[in-house]
Design a protein around this motif. Structure first.
Motif, short mmCIF file in Angstrom:
data_model
loop_
_atom_site.label_atom_id
_atom_site.label_comp_id
_atom_site.label_asym_id
_atom_site.label_seq_id
_atom_site.Cartn_x
_atom_site.Cartn_y
_atom_site.Cartn_z
N GLY A 402 0.77 -1.25 0.00
CA GLY A 402 0.00 0.00 0.00
C GLY A 402 0.80 1.28 0.00
N ALA A 403 2.09 1.23 -0.37
CA ALA A 403 2.89 2.46 -0.38
C ALA A 403 2.28 3.51 -1.31
N GLN A 404 1.70 3.02 -2.41
CA GLN A 404 1.12 3.98 -3.37
C GLN A 404 -0.13 4.66 -2.82
N ARG A 405 -0.72 4.07 -1.78
CA ARG A 405 -1.96 4.64 -1.21
C ARG A 405 -1.70 5.43 0.07
N LEU A 406 -0.46 5.55 0.46
CA LEU A 406 -0.15 6.29 1.70
C LEU A 406 -0.35 7.78 1.48
N LEU A 407 -1.35 8.32 2.12
CA LEU A 407 -1.65 9.75 1.99
C LEU A 407 -0.97 10.49 3.14
N THR A 408 -0.17 11.48 2.81
CA THR A 408 0.61 12.20 3.82
C THR A 408 0.40 13.70 3.74
N VAL A 409 -0.07 14.21 2.60
CA VAL A 409 -0.16 15.67 2.44
C VAL A 409 -1.57 16.18 2.75
N GLY A 410 -1.64 17.46 3.01
CA GLY A 410 -2.93 18.10 3.30
C GLY A 410 -3.39 17.78 4.71
N TYR A 411 -4.51 18.39 5.10
CA TYR A 411 -5.07 18.12 6.43
C TYR A 411 -5.45 16.63 6.54
N ARG A 412 -5.97 16.09 5.42
CA ARG A 412 -6.43 14.70 5.43
C ARG A 412 -5.27 13.72 5.60
N GLY A 413 -4.18 13.98 4.87
CA GLY A 413 -3.01 13.10 4.99
C GLY A 413 -2.37 13.22 6.36
N THR A 414 -2.33 14.44 6.89
CA THR A 414 -1.76 14.65 8.22
C THR A 414 -2.56 13.90 9.27
N LEU A 415 -3.88 13.92 9.10
CA LEU A 415 -4.74 13.21 10.06
C LEU A 415 -4.46 11.71 10.04
#
Ligand code: SF4
Length: 440
Positions: A402-415
């Motif tokens: 799931g590396a391609q699905r790791l969301l890290t940016v924005g408020y959503r990724g930070t959460l």
């Protein structure tokens, strides 16, 4: 502590790897490496194990003769074969160490091929000697080469060029969403959100769909601004856009955390005088609510970060924002800007250590005595040896799905990252407790 020569389990990967990733993010784009076949095989293996998608990388396939007398016939034959098989709209030609060492003049070779094939695909050469630069520099060099190839002064449009750096497909997708929430349809270079995170297909297709279109690349000169995400980009594609089209450039940190995402949204809305969509404020509010819920578990935790420079700086700034004590910010990069990038992100610049390999970083991590390590899969041996929890982040992640699905940016990724970090800290505390677990 003694520092080793940075050659044991390096943090820096091959420069044409980064360039190949960029060309895979162009619609109809195909990377071709000028050099030996082994380089393409190594790069394919690395990228496939991270993204879990097919990743073809062509090679001009040097043999002994080409290594001695030059590889122009190989490059021309490789181009002919590649075009016959893939019919690409663009071929990005990146050099390997061998081609650079023998001084191959790839632009001149491509000009001579072009004279015989005036209707062939766009050809974009990029110099990527790995003994000078890393995968990250290869990435930025390829983006800069695309900008230099396509950008020219033209009438301005209501759009913005966004250079996101080497982030995940999920991050790319979310950057587009955030920009749309700010009333902007950006030209994202590159955009491998779909080409490296696509659906299962019933039939093989030579090239995946998606990516920055060539039509959009030709519109780069009409952008109102160019934004580079990441202060360590070298070369800086936004500066190259300024040089070629006079477009105003700005450089921001990766939007990770409340402060840096606020800055990104302010930059976007400031360009065209737009107003952010209400859903952005709602996501910001939910992130702040999570901080309130979780701050007592994160506050004071000692965290070591290992990543490519711009991600390392962004993580250090965000961890400081949530009250963690960042005890090490390690990277293999050598832009010379890590310390200032960490400080600009709000993190402790004095904890930054650049130009390291994983063996040296393992010693530094042990000395820093963190509670938690954040880094790529290559940190797993150190985490295991030191009995530390590892939150996987960055590149490469080849021992988890799931590396391609790791969301890290924005408020959503930070959460998402905040939950993972806090829960990992809690799990460690509970594992060492006699009770085992408890209500929070
Ligand atoms: S020889 Fe150079 S270009 Fe080829 S795989 Fe090794 S580091 Fe990369």
């Amino acid at each position: 502590m003694t520092m080793r020569d940075p050659t044991t389990n390096p943090c820096r990967l091959c420069a044409p790897l980064g360039a190949s990733l960029v060309f895979r993010g162009i619609s109809g784009g195909m990377p071709l490496l000028h050099g030996g076949q082994g380089c393409a095989t190594y790069i394919r293996r690395y990228l496939i194990s991270h993204f879990r998608e097919p990743m073809d990388v062509a090679s001009s396939s040097f043999g002994e003769q080409a290594a001695v007398f030059g590889g122009e016939p190989n490059l021309h034959a490789g181009l002919d074969n590649l075009i016959r098989q893939y019919q690409p709209a663009l071929v990005g030609v990146a050099t390997t160490c061998l081609a650079e060492t023998i001084g191959e003049d790839v632009p001149a070779m491509l000009r001579r091929w072009r004279m015989q094939h005036p209707d062939g695909p766009e050809l974009v050469p990029v110099s990527t000697p790995s003994y000078q630069g890393s995968h990250v520099q290869g990435f930025h060099a390829a983006v800069a080469a695309l900008v230099a190839h396509f950008a020219e002064p033209m009438a301005l449009e209501r759009t913005v060029a966004l250079f996101p750096g080497m982030i995940s497909p999920a991050d790319l997708r979310h950057l587009r969403e955030i920009a749309a929430g700010c009333g902007i349809e950006p030209i994202l270079v590159p955009d491998y959100a779909d080409t490296l995170d696509g659906p299962t297909l019933s039939e093989w297709t030579p090239l995946p769909t998606g990516g920055t279109t060539i039509a959009d690349l030709r519109r780069l000169g009409g952008c109102r601004a160019g934004i580079q995400l990441g202060r360590c980009a070298d070369p800086d594609p936004a500066a190259v856009l300024t040089a070629h089209a006079g477009t105003p450039a700005s450089t921001l940190g990766l939007p990770l955390g409340v402060r840096s995402t606020d800055a990104f949204i302010q930059a976007l809305t400031g360009i065209l005088g737009t107003v952010p969509a209400p859903w952005l404020a709602a996501e910001r509010g939910r992130l702040l609510d999570a901080y309130v819920d979780g701050h007592k578990y994160a506050a004071g935790a000692r965290v070591a970060v290992v990543a490519d420079e711009d991600l390392a700086a962004a993580l250090a700034g965000w961890l400081t924002e949530i009250g963690c004590r960042v005890v090490l910010v390690g990277s293999g990069g050598r832009s010379g800007r890590l310390l200032s990038a960490v400080a600009a992100a709000g993190g402790p610049g004095d904890a930054a250590v650049a130009d390291q390999d994983h063996a040296a970083l393992a010693d530094l991590i042990a000395a820093a005595q963190p509670d938690l390590l954040i880094g790529p899969s290559k940190c797993a041996p150190a985490a295991r040896a030191l009995d530390l929890p590892l939150v996987r982040c960055g590149f490469p992640i080849h021992d988890r799905l799931g590396a391609q699905r790791l969301l890290t940016v924005g408020y959503r990724g930070t959460l998402r990252l905040f939950d993972e970090v806090v829960n990992t800290l809690l799990a460690r505390k509970q594992a060492g407790s006699e009770v085992g677990h408890a209500y929070l």
